[in-house]
Motif scaffolding. Structure first.
Motif, mmCIF file in Angstrom:
data_model
loop_
_atom_site.group_PDB
_atom_site.id
_atom_site.type_symbol
_atom_site.label_atom_id
_atom_site.label_comp_id
_atom_site.label_asym_id
_atom_site.label_seq_id
_atom_site.Cartn_x
_atom_site.Cartn_y
_atom_site.Cartn_z
ATOM 1 N N THR A 249 -40.823 -10.713 -4.944
ATOM 2 C CA THR A 249 -42.113 -11.008 -5.265
ATOM 3 C C THR A 249 -42.967 -12.148 -5.779
ATOM 4 O OG1 THR A 249 -42.435 -8.447 -5.566
ATOM 5 C CG2 THR A 249 -43.985 -9.779 -6.424
ATOM 6 N N ARG B 42 -44.609 3.817 8.010
ATOM 7 C CA ARG B 42 -45.313 2.521 8.249
ATOM 8 C C ARG B 42 -45.339 2.235 9.676
ATOM 9 N NH1 ARG B 42 -44.726 -3.086 8.539
ATOM 10 N NH2 ARG B 42 -42.451 -2.836 8.433
ATOM 11 N N LEU C 261 -39.204 -3.128 1.664
ATOM 12 C CA LEU C 261 -39.630 -1.879 1.327
ATOM 13 C C LEU C 261 -38.964 -0.903 2.225
ATOM 14 C CD1 LEU C 261 -42.878 -2.123 -0.385
ATOM 15 C CD2 LEU C 261 -40.846 -1.928 -1.422
ATOM 16 N N VAL D 98 -42.946 -8.020 2.477
ATOM 17 C CA VAL D 98 -42.975 -6.980 1.593
ATOM 18 C C VAL D 98 -42.478 -5.694 2.366
ATOM 19 C CG1 VAL D 98 -44.287 -5.726 -0.314
ATOM 20 C CG2 VAL D 98 -44.392 -8.308 -0.364
ATOM 21 N N ASP D 99 -43.347 -5.013 3.386
ATOM 22 C CA ASP D 99 -43.068 -4.103 3.865
ATOM 23 C C ASP D 99 -41.566 -3.952 4.713
ATOM 24 O OD1 ASP D 99 -45.761 -3.024 3.166
ATOM 25 O OD2 ASP D 99 -46.616 -3.462 4.877
ATOM 26 N N VAL E 269 -42.875 5.174 -2.393
ATOM 27 C CA VAL E 269 -43.065 3.806 -2.064
ATOM 28 C C VAL E 269 -44.511 3.280 -2.408
ATOM 29 C CG1 VAL E 269 -43.861 4.032 0.424
ATOM 30 C CG2 VAL E 269 -42.635 1.910 -0.205
ATOM 31 N N ARG F 244 -45.230 -0.566 -3.814
ATOM 32 C CA ARG F 244 -45.895 -1.383 -2.702
ATOM 33 C C ARG F 244 -47.315 -1.850 -3.615
ATOM 34 N NH1 ARG F 244 -49.491 -1.736 1.841
ATOM 35 N NH2 ARG F 244 -48.852 -2.715 3.308
ATOM 36 N N SER F 245 -47.849 -0.936 -4.132
ATOM 37 C CA SER F 245 -49.299 -1.375 -4.784
ATOM 38 C C SER F 245 -49.031 -2.512 -5.887
ATOM 39 C CB SER F 245 -49.847 -0.342 -5.418
ATOM 40 O OG SER F 245 -50.228 0.686 -4.494
ATOM 41 N N ILE G 64 -48.223 -5.763 -4.209
ATOM 42 C CA ILE G 64 -49.239 -6.265 -3.422
ATOM 43 C C ILE G 64 -50.363 -6.850 -4.561
ATOM 44 C CG2 ILE G 64 -51.508 -6.068 -2.486
ATOM 45 C CD1 ILE G 64 -48.837 -6.268 -0.361
#
Length: 153
Positions: free
Chosen positions: A116, A150, A141, A137-138, A34, A38-39, A42
């Motif tokens: 996104t 998380r 995900l 977003v989290d 992930v 995620r990176s 973001i």
């Protein structure tokens, strides 16, 4: 933000993540598939001054591409890279048991990119806070990569 390059432009060097979305990320997450997804997400969001500037430029480029076929072609050439990257990461997570086997990586990649992009403009104009955007977003995900460690997941 991953913006298309014009002919003759060089790709920017990746930047270190300081105050971005890694705040509060569990150690387990850092070892899972992930993290690159995620990176990348973001990085595409206007959560700091540099990325807000990039988002404004990308928005102007998008507006221009609606009436200029050459600009539109450049955007169309760049979009598949996001989908391929996301799909590859999801496929890798499935192989490692980090994502449900019944997910279709290509479909999930389209959804990730759409989410996104859908967050960019409202965030750019201040409709959503950084915390709201990162949480959204989290949470999405978490559906693709369940059990990533998380906090609050």
């Amino acid at each position: 933000m991953l913006a298309p390059l014009l002919p003759g432009e060089r790709a920017p060097r990746p930047r270190a993540h300081g105050r971005d979305g890694f705040r509060g990320v569990d150690r387990q997450l850092l070892e899972r598939a992930v993290l690159p997804v995620r990176s990348a997400i973001i990085e595409m969001l206007p959560l700091d001054d540099e990325r807000r500037t990039e988002a404004r430029i990308a928005l102007a480029f998008l507006a221009r591409s609606a009436v200029e076929p050459v600009y539109a072609a450049t955007l169309r050439e760049g979009y598949p890279y996001h989908a391929v990257f996301f799909a590859e990461q999801i496929r890798r997570a499935q192989q490692n048991g980090e994502a449900p086997a019944d997910l279709v990586p290509e479909r999930e990649a389209v959804i990730l990119f759409a989410i996104t992009q859908g967050l960019v403009n409202p965030t750019l104009i201040g409709h959503y806070t950084e915390e709201t955007v990162v949480d959204a977003v989290d949470r999405h995900l978490d559906r693709i990569f369940p059990g990533t460690g998380r906090p609050g997941a």
